[in-house]
Design a protein around this motif. Structure first.
Motif, mmCIF file in Angstrom:
data_model
loop_
_atom_site.group_PDB
_atom_site.id
_atom_site.type_symbol
_atom_site.label_atom_id
_atom_site.label_comp_id
_atom_site.label_asym_id
_atom_site.label_seq_id
_atom_site.Cartn_x
_atom_site.Cartn_y
_atom_site.Cartn_z
ATOM 1 N N ARG A 1 -0.025 11.752 -6.785
ATOM 2 C CA ARG A 1 1.298 11.338 -6.308
ATOM 3 C C ARG A 1 1.099 10.606 -4.999
ATOM 4 O O ARG A 1 0.425 11.106 -4.094
ATOM 5 C CB ARG A 1 2.222 12.535 -6.118
ATOM 6 C CG ARG A 1 3.694 12.110 -6.221
ATOM 7 C CD ARG A 1 4.645 13.241 -6.096
ATOM 8 N NE ARG A 1 4.665 13.720 -4.734
ATOM 9 C CZ ARG A 1 4.839 14.985 -4.397
ATOM 10 N NH1 ARG A 1 4.972 15.902 -5.319
ATOM 11 N NH2 ARG A 1 4.850 15.341 -3.139
ATOM 12 N N ILE B 1 0.265 5.874 0.371
ATOM 13 C CA ILE B 1 -0.627 6.937 0.842
ATOM 14 C C ILE B 1 -0.630 8.050 -0.202
ATOM 15 O O ILE B 1 0.427 8.449 -0.693
ATOM 16 C CB ILE B 1 -0.122 7.522 2.195
ATOM 17 C CG1 ILE B 1 0.083 6.397 3.223
ATOM 18 C CG2 ILE B 1 -1.061 8.586 2.712
ATOM 19 C CD1 ILE B 1 -1.173 5.806 3.780
ATOM 20 N N VAL C 1 0.822 -1.209 0.000
ATOM 21 C CA VAL C 1 0.000 0.000 0.000
ATOM 22 C C VAL C 1 0.855 1.257 0.000
ATOM 23 O O VAL C 1 2.037 1.234 0.346
ATOM 24 C CB VAL C 1 -0.961 0.040 1.208
ATOM 25 C CG1 VAL C 1 -1.954 -1.084 1.127
ATOM 26 C CG2 VAL C 1 -0.201 -0.010 2.508
ATOM 27 N N GLU D 1 -0.468 11.583 -1.555
ATOM 28 C CA GLU D 1 0.108 12.832 -1.042
ATOM 29 C C GLU D 1 -0.478 14.038 -1.760
ATOM 30 O O GLU D 1 -0.607 15.103 -1.182
ATOM 31 C CB GLU D 1 1.619 12.835 -1.274
ATOM 32 C CG GLU D 1 2.376 11.901 -0.360
ATOM 33 C CD GLU D 1 3.874 11.976 -0.589
ATOM 34 O OE1 GLU D 1 4.317 12.747 -1.469
ATOM 35 O OE2 GLU D 1 4.588 11.267 0.105
ATOM 36 N N LYS E 1 -5.682 5.621 1.072
ATOM 37 C CA LYS E 1 -4.756 4.510 0.813
ATOM 38 C C LYS E 1 -4.908 4.067 -0.639
ATOM 39 O O LYS E 1 -5.995 4.115 -1.210
ATOM 40 C CB LYS E 1 -5.077 3.329 1.730
ATOM 41 C CG LYS E 1 -4.484 3.446 3.091
ATOM 42 C CD LYS E 1 -4.378 2.109 3.792
ATOM 43 C CE LYS E 1 -3.646 2.309 5.096
ATOM 44 N NZ LYS E 1 -4.096 1.465 6.157
ATOM 45 N N GLY F 1 5.208 5.545 -0.727
ATOM 46 C CA GLY F 1 5.135 4.095 -0.483
ATOM 47 C C GLY F 1 5.155 3.394 -1.818
ATOM 48 O O GLY F 1 5.742 3.862 -2.778
ATOM 49 N N LEU F 2 4.488 2.278 -1.911
ATOM 50 C CA LEU F 2 4.418 1.467 -3.155
ATOM 51 C C LEU F 2 5.819 1.228 -3.695
ATOM 52 O O LEU F 2 6.085 1.385 -4.889
ATOM 53 C CB LEU F 2 3.551 2.165 -4.211
ATOM 54 C CG LEU F 2 2.070 2.334 -3.878
ATOM 55 C CD1 LEU F 2 1.370 3.177 -4.932
ATOM 56 C CD2 LEU F 2 1.377 0.982 -3.785
ATOM 57 N N SER G 1 8.267 8.318 -4.432
ATOM 58 C CA SER G 1 6.828 8.330 -4.710
ATOM 59 C C SER G 1 6.573 7.830 -6.124
ATOM 60 O O SER G 1 7.507 7.631 -6.906
ATOM 61 C CB SER G 1 6.282 9.758 -4.572
ATOM 62 O OG SER G 1 6.923 10.596 -5.500
ATOM 63 N N GLU H 1 -6.020 13.509 -0.103
ATOM 64 C CA GLU H 1 -4.721 13.313 0.530
ATOM 65 C C GLU H 1 -4.923 12.408 1.751
ATOM 66 O O GLU H 1 -5.867 12.587 2.517
ATOM 67 C CB GLU H 1 -4.172 14.662 0.977
ATOM 68 C CG GLU H 1 -2.738 14.611 1.431
ATOM 69 C CD GLU H 1 -2.262 15.955 1.967
ATOM 70 O OE1 GLU H 1 -2.889 16.981 1.637
ATOM 71 O OE2 GLU H 1 -1.282 15.970 2.712
#
Lengths: 117, 510
Positions: B39, B29, B27, B31, B86, B42-43, B69, B83
Motif C-alpha cells: 500500500r 511512499i 511518486v 506505507e 519511494k 501519493g500517486l 492510497s 516502509e
C-alpha cells in the motif's frame, strides 16, 4: 478507529493553519499504536502538502524567489545537491519536476538504451 | 550524397528531442507491505493496471485505487521493499513485447525469457488487457482446426476461432489432448496453401517439472518451432499466475493481427481462478461464493472473448482457445466449471470411468459438445463420421441390457458388436495425432462394417497396420483424402479396395 475519523482529528489538531502541540499530544495519548501511526501519517501528509521542496545544484536564489511569488501560501524549503551538476529539482506533493543536468544525462542514456536494444 | 555535417545535425536533433522539456515524475511512499501487496500513499494520478517502479528497480502493478492510497502487487518474488521506500509511476499499462522471435521460446507473463537463451528482441508492445474485437469485425467459424484425435475431429470438431473447453478430473489426459493438438499442427509446416497455426501453451500454476516435460516433448515431436510457452509455475507469485493467460492472449493477438491463425491452450483456468482469489482476498476485496471475488466470471469471460475469427478486412486471422478446467470428482456443476462452460463454444468432457476401463482419450461423447459443429468439419469427415455419435449413443443404451445376459435378436447383437468396435477404433495412443486421411480411413472402415469380422481385441492392431499399408500402397488416395473434399464414388471404391486387400493379408497372418 476508521480513517475518516482520524482525518477529522488531524484537521482539529491545527489552529490558525499551524499544528498545535497541546492538541496533537492530547489526541495522541488517546490513540492506540496502530491509530497513532495512521494519525502521524496523515499529519505528515498535511505538512508535506503545505511545503514545496526546492533542491538546487549551485544554490540558485532566483528559482526560490519565483516559487515564493507563484506559491504565496506555501513554505519553500531549499536544499542543495551538487551531484545534480546544474539546474534544480522541485517537489510539489506527489510530483517531482526534474530540471537538472544529471537527469538530462540519465534521459539520454535511457533513450539510447531503448532505441538500440 | 549525405555528408558528415548533415549526419551530425540529424544526430543532434535526435539528442535534442530526447532532452527537451522538464521530466515530471509522480511518486508515492510505501506505507505497508504484506502478502506481496504494497500500500502506497501519493500517486494521486495513477491509473488502474499501471506499472509502477520501486527504488530497487522492482516492478509492480496497481490493482486497487483507494481514496488516499493505492494497492500495488509486486511482479517478482524479490520483495525487499520497506516502509518509506519511494515508488514512481511509469505511465505505462501492463504490456508485453511481442516479436516473431518469441517462437520456440519459454517466457514469463512480463516477457522475461525463462529458457536461458538470449533476451528477446524489442517488438510491438501489446497490452495485456484489451477489449475483444466487436461483432462487425468477426466472421463465422468455418475452418477446421484439426486436433488429430479421432474422437474429437469426428464428433466434437473444433474450428479456428472457437473456444472449446477441456474439462475433467486430475490425471485423465486433459493436457495430453491439448499437447496432441499442438503436435498435430506440424503437418501444416511448409505446406502450400495451408496456413501454419502458431501455438501458445500457457502454464498457470503448474509444476516446473511438468512444464519442462511438455517443452521436451514438443521439441522431440518437432512441434516447438511454431510454439511459444508462457509459464507462470506454482512457485511464481499469484500476480504472475493471474497475468499469464492475458499475456498469452496479447502475444496471440500480435500474430492474429498479422493474419495468422493462433491456438492458445490455457492450462489451467482453475488455478488461474485460485490465483485471482488469493490476490483479491489480500487486496481486501469482498469475497463471494466459495470466497471468489464477485467478478470471477468476468475474469474468464474477458479472456475467452478475445478468441475470435477476424473478417478479411481485418486480416482474416484467428485465435482458437482451448481452456482447461480441472473438476473434483467429476462435478461439472461446480462454480468455476459452470462459469467457463457457459462462456465457451462447447466442451470436451473427460470421464474417469472411461479412463479406468482403458478408453483413452477418455472422452464422454454424450456430455461433450461442439456448438460450432459441422461448420468446423471438412465434407469428407462429415460424411464418414456423421452417424458415429448416434451409433455410440445407441450402443451405450443397449450395452446396459446386454449385461443382463438376456437373449437378444440378431440386429441388436449386430449393433452391440458394431458399437464395441467403434469404441475400440476411437482409442488412440498419446502423442500420435493422425492426419485427416488416416482418420477417414479408420472411421469409414468401422462405420461401413469392415471391422465387424475383426475380433474386438485386434481392432487396434488392425488399424495400425491398415494405416501403414495405406501409406505404402495408396499415397494418391491419402493425398486426395487430405484435401477434405467430399468423398466421391470413385474415392469410396478406392477406399473399399484398400481395406479389402489389407484384410486378406491381415486374416492370413492372424
Amino acid at each position: 478507529m476508521n480513517k475518516t475519523f482520524l482525518k477529522k482529528l488531524a484537521i482539529a489538531s491545527y489552529k490558525n493553519g499551524e499544528l498545535d502541540q497541546k492538541t496533537a499530544f492530547k489526541i495522541a495519548d488517546r490513540l492506540s499504536k496502530k491509530d497513532l501511526k495512521q494519525y502521524i501519517r496523515i499529519i505528515k501528509a498535511s505538512e508535506k502538502a503545505k511545503n514545496i521542496y526546492l533542491t538546487t545544484a549551485l544554490g540558485d536564489k532566483n528559482t526560490e524567489k519565483q516559487l515564493k511569488y507563484i506559491f504565496k501560501d506555501k513554505n519553500i524549503i531549499v536544499n542543495q545537491d551538487s551531484s545534480m551538476m546544474l539546474g534544480s529539482r522541485i517537489e510539489i506533493n506527489d510530483d517531482i519536476f526534474e530540471m537538472n543536468l544529471k537527469n538530462t544525462l540519465e534521459n539520454i542514456i535511457e533513450n539510447i538504451d531503448q532505441n538500440n536494444d | 550524397m549525405i555528408n558528415s555535417d548533415q549526419i551530425i545535425k540529424q544526430l543532434e536533433q535526435k539528442l535534442g528531442s530526447s532532452t527537451s522539456g522538464v521530466k515530471v515524475e509522480h511518486v508515492g511512499i510505501v506505507e505497508q507491505n504484506h502478502d506481496g501487496v504494497i500500500r502506497a500513499s501519493g500517486l494521486s494520478k495513477a491509473m488502474m493496471g499501471e506499472i509502477v517502479e520501486f527504488q530497487k528497480g522492482v516492478q509492480g502493478v496497481i490493482l486497487n485505487l483507494d481514496e488516499d492510497s493505492v494497492s500495488i502487487v509486486v511482479l517478482s518474488s524479490d520483495n525487499d521493499i520497506r516502509e518509506g521506500d519511494k515508488v514512481k509511476r511509469t505511465e505505462k499499462l501492463l504490456s508485453i513485447e511481442a516479436h516473431d522471435d518469441l517462437l520456440g521460446r519459454v517466457v514469463d507473463p512480463i516477457g522475461t525469457p525463462l529458457d536461458g537463451k538470449l533476451k528477446i528482441k524489442k517488438g510491438k508492445l501489446m497490452p495485456l488487457e484489451k477489449i475483444a474485437a466487436g461483432v462487425i469485425d468477426r466472421s463465422p467459424v468455418d475452418t477446421p482446426l484439426k486436433t488429430g484425435i479421432k474422437a474429437i475431429d469426428a464428433m466434437i470438431p473444433v474450428g479456428r476461432g472457437q473456444r472449446e473447453l477441456i474439462i475433467g478430473d486430475r490425471g485423465l489426459g486433459k493436457t495430453a489432448v491439448a499437447i496432441d493438438t499442438i503436435i498435430n499442427q506440424r503437418q501444416l509446416q511448409n505446406k502450400k496453401g495451408k496456413k501454419q497455426v502458431i501455438c501458445i501453451y500457457t502454464a498457470i500454476g503448474q509444476k516446473q517439472s511438468s512444464i519442462s516435460q511438455v517443452v521436451d516433448r514438443l521439441k522431440e515431436e518437432n512441434a516447438f518451432d511454431y510454439t511459444i510457452v508462457v509459464a507462470a509455475p506454482a512457485s511464481a507469485p499469484a500476480a504472475l499466475q493471474y497475468l499469464a493467460p492475458y499475456a498469452a492472449s496479447a502475444i496471440g493477438e500480435y500474430f492474429m493481427e498479422k493474419g495468422e491463425d493462433v491456438l492458445i491452450v490455457y492450462d489451467d483456468l482453475t488455478k488461474h481462478a485460485w490465483a485471482y482469489r488469493q490476490l483479491s482476498l489480500v487486496l481486501k476485496r469482498p469475497a463471494g461464493r466459495e470466497a471468489y471475488p464477485g467478478d470471477v466470471f468476468y475474469l474468464h469471460s474477458r479472456l475467452l472473448e478475445r478468441a475470435v475469427r477476424l473478417n478479411k478486412e481485418k486480416g482474416g486471422g484467428s485465435i482458437t482457445a482451448l481452456p482447461i478446467i480441472e473438476t473434483q470428482a467429476g462435478d461439472i456443476s461446480a462454480y468455476i466449471p459452470t462459469n467457463v462452460i457457459s462462456i465457451t463454444d462447447g466442451q470436451i468432457f473427460l470421464q474417469s470411468d472411461l479412463f479406468n476401463i482403458g478408453v483413452r482419450p477418455a472422452i464422454n461423447p454424450g456430455n461433450s459438445v461442439s456448438r460450432v459443429g459441422g461448420a468446423a468439419q471438412t465434407k469428407a469427415i462429415k460424411s464418414v463420421a456423421g452417424k458415429l455419435r448416434l451409433e455410440l449413443a445407441q450402443y451405450n443404451s443397449l450395452a446396459a441390457f446386454a449385461q443382463f445376459g438376456s437373449e437378444l435378436d440378431e440386429s441388436t447383437m449386430k449393433q452391440l458388436e458394431r458399437g464395441k468396435r467403434s469404441v475400440e477404433i476411437l482409442k488412440q495412443p498419446q502423442y500420435s495425432p493422425l492426419s485427416e486421411a488416416l482418420e477417414i480411413i479408420s472411421l469409414w472402415s468401422v462405420t461401413n462394417g469392415h471391422l465387424d469380422d475383426v475380433p474386438v481385441e485386434k481392432v487396434g492392431e488392425f488399424e495400425k497396420q491398415l494405416h501403414e499399408y495405406a501409406k505404402a500402397h495408396a499415397k494418391k488416395l491419402i493425398d486426395k483424402l487430405n484435401t477434405g473434399e467430399k468423398l466421391e464414388d470413385q474415392t469410396i471404391n478406392e477406399l473399399k479396395k484398400i481395406v479389402e486387400d489389407f484384410k486378406k493379408g491381415f486374416k492370413i497372418s492372424n
